[in-house]
Design an enzyme around this catalytic site. Structure first.
Site, mmCIF file in Angstrom:
data_model
loop_
_atom_site.group_PDB
_atom_site.id
_atom_site.type_symbol
_atom_site.label_atom_id
_atom_site.label_comp_id
_atom_site.label_asym_id
_atom_site.label_seq_id
_atom_site.Cartn_x
_atom_site.Cartn_y
_atom_site.Cartn_z
ATOM 1 N N HIS A 186 36.985 -50.890 -39.458
ATOM 2 C CA HIS A 186 38.100 -50.909 -38.506
ATOM 3 C C HIS A 186 39.067 -52.026 -38.848
ATOM 4 O O HIS A 186 38.806 -52.886 -39.690
ATOM 5 C CB HIS A 186 37.583 -51.077 -37.070
ATOM 6 C CG HIS A 186 36.956 -52.411 -36.794
ATOM 7 N ND1 HIS A 186 35.689 -52.756 -37.238
ATOM 8 C CD2 HIS A 186 37.413 -53.509 -36.128
ATOM 9 C CE1 HIS A 186 35.408 -53.983 -36.858
ATOM 10 N NE2 HIS A 186 36.444 -54.478 -36.188
ATOM 11 N N ASP A 188 41.689 -54.748 -36.526
ATOM 12 C CA ASP A 188 41.848 -55.222 -35.152
ATOM 13 C C ASP A 188 43.245 -54.947 -34.595
ATOM 14 O O ASP A 188 44.252 -55.104 -35.296
ATOM 15 C CB ASP A 188 41.580 -56.732 -35.085
ATOM 16 C CG ASP A 188 40.142 -57.089 -35.453
ATOM 17 O OD1 ASP A 188 39.268 -56.226 -35.298
ATOM 18 O OD2 ASP A 188 39.920 -58.231 -35.889
ATOM 19 N N HIS A 333 37.553 -53.924 -42.068
ATOM 20 C CA HIS A 333 36.326 -54.704 -42.170
ATOM 21 C C HIS A 333 35.231 -54.073 -41.328
ATOM 22 O O HIS A 333 35.485 -53.256 -40.441
ATOM 23 C CB HIS A 333 36.546 -56.170 -41.763
ATOM 24 C CG HIS A 333 37.000 -56.355 -40.349
ATOM 25 N ND1 HIS A 333 38.316 -56.209 -39.950
ATOM 26 C CD2 HIS A 333 36.313 -56.690 -39.220
ATOM 27 C CE1 HIS A 333 38.432 -56.445 -38.664
ATOM 28 N NE2 HIS A 333 37.221 -56.737 -38.189
ATOM 29 N N ARG A 349 36.741 -66.502 -32.505
ATOM 30 C CA ARG A 349 37.761 -65.780 -33.279
ATOM 31 C C ARG A 349 39.140 -65.974 -32.658
ATOM 32 O O ARG A 349 39.296 -65.947 -31.437
ATOM 33 C CB ARG A 349 37.418 -64.283 -33.308
ATOM 34 C CG ARG A 349 38.404 -63.419 -34.082
ATOM 35 C CD ARG A 349 38.040 -61.949 -33.954
ATOM 36 N NE ARG A 349 38.137 -61.492 -32.559
ATOM 37 C CZ ARG A 349 37.716 -60.299 -32.136
ATOM 38 N NH1 ARG A 349 37.149 -59.452 -32.969
ATOM 39 N NH2 ARG A 349 37.853 -59.965 -30.861
#
Length: 393
Positions: A186, A188, A333, A349
């Site tokens: 996917h 983000d 990723h 993150r």
């Protein structure tokens, strides 16, 4: 503190779940050292928006974005000369830098890091001493930091989300046969009007074995396609959806719906000027203008090109205190859900939002820009060799 929505305009909300998990000790020590208040529980979850219309309005106006990598010194001399060692992990993707602390980078080094990430897709730094606050401050250098309307956050530091498989396993039970949600290829925040640019994940706690992350190059995936097929998809638009669903205020009985945006199937990175394939199996819904059967067939092929060509991928083994910075505009990723023990992995993150995706027909591929085309590729593309610069034109 009591949970609130990330914006005051969101008044129709759902109470978030309360987490009672014990923090891994390395994570707790890092957060306490950083001055994070853990007395009201961890992580912090904002009130969850109930309706789709409210989420569409988040960050819905056009924002000016200057890509700092585009203004960097192309030689990256300030960054690379200060490192003890720079290692390309594969030919096409992934670089590890040793001997630098991300929190101490100068403005020139930050710009050059952004350019290096744009060129190499993902860059790794081990043994980092960086707080969530410093991580956010670095993210703000690259662009507006995304604050997610419902993802777990570090208390008191909005925009720093928590990546903790213990939480993910609670939200979506995982097993060997059915791995967790992050264990699929996917990219983000593809549903944003101006989607994600650079993401910085710092893992302060890692398992003794397992939990690797894999990245694949959008530059390489595009270059794997035949020149004629590239012509077909160049300029096409696709619909990209959110990971989370919400109710339609006008028709709540219809059930949960996803936020959807239309973006180019192939996009150009503003710092490198190179074309990249921009699809992912988890969140690309359909190609605009094609019948469903046609769209599904083409997208499945494009996903396979991305996911099955191991030469355009890198698999990274984490160690405690490692940071990875990758560019969502040119990568996909996936996390490997093979954690040793009971998911002893924890990280924070920060994702910096970038420009509105765009396509430029005249932009080169990475291999073309770097003069790496072989004779067959030049012939297929109808290119000639530039005798002066050594680049294919």
């Amino acid at each position: 503190m009591a949970p609130v929505a990330i914006e005051a305009s969101i008044v129709d909300t759902i109470e978030p779940k309360r987490d009672t998990l014990a923090l891994p000790e390395p994570a707790r020590q890092r957060l306490v050292k950083s001055g994070v208040d853990l007395t009201n529980g961890y992580p912090y979850r904002p009130l969850v928006p109930l309706y789709l219309q409210d989420v569409y309005q988040l960050r819905n106006s056009e924002r000016t974005h200057e890509d700092v990598g585009a203004r960097a010194d192309k030689s990256k001399k300030n960054l690379l000369s200060a490192a003890n060692k720079v290692t390309d992990l594969t030919t096409h993707i992934g670089t590890e830098i040793e001997g630098l602390q991300l929190k101490d980078l100068t403005p020139e080094q930050r710009d050059e890091l952004a350019l290096l990430v744009a060129e190499r897709s993902v860059v790794f730094f081990r043994d980092q001493d960086i707080s969530p606050q410093q991580q956010k401050e670095l993210g703000e250098w690259f662009g507006e930091v995304e604050v997610h309307p419902q993802v777990p956050q570090v208390p008191g530091v909005p925009g720093v989300t928590v990546i903790w498989p213990d939480l993910q396993a609670q939200d979506s039970p995982a097993s060997f046969r059915s791995p967790g949600g992050a264990s699929r290829w996917h990219t983000d925040l593809v549903h944003e009007r101006q989607p994600a640019g650079i993401t910085h994940l710092h893992n302060d706690t890692v398992p003794p074995v397992g939990g690797d992350t894999l990245w694949a190059s959008g530059y390489g995936a595009y270059e794997k396609l035949s020149p004629e097929f590239r012509k077909f998809i160049d300029g096409k638009q696709a619909v990209y959806r959110s990971a989370h669903a919400y109710l339609d205020r006008e028709n709540p009985s219809a059930g949960p719906k996803f936020v959807e945006r239309t973006h180019p199937l192939v996009r150009v990175h503003p710092a490198t000027g190179w074309k990249a394939l921009w699809v992912n199996r988890a969140m690309t819904s359909r190609i605009v203008g094609l019948d469903k059967a046609e769209s599904d067939l083409i997208l499945d092929y494009l996903y396979d090109v991305y996911e099955k060509n191991v030469d355009i991928q890198v698999r990274f083994r984490w160690t405690a205190g490692t940071s990875a910075l990758w560019d969502n505009r040119i990568t996909i990723h996936s996390a490997s859900w093979d954690y040793g023990g009971k998911y002893p992995r924890h990280g924070t993150r920060v994702t910096s939002l970038a420009e509105t995706p765009y396509f430029d027909l005249n932009a080169p591929t990475r291999r073309q820009a770097l003069g790496l085309l072989d004779e067959d590729e030049k012939e297929a593309l109808g290119l000639k060799e530039d005798r002066v610069g050594g680049h294919a034109l």
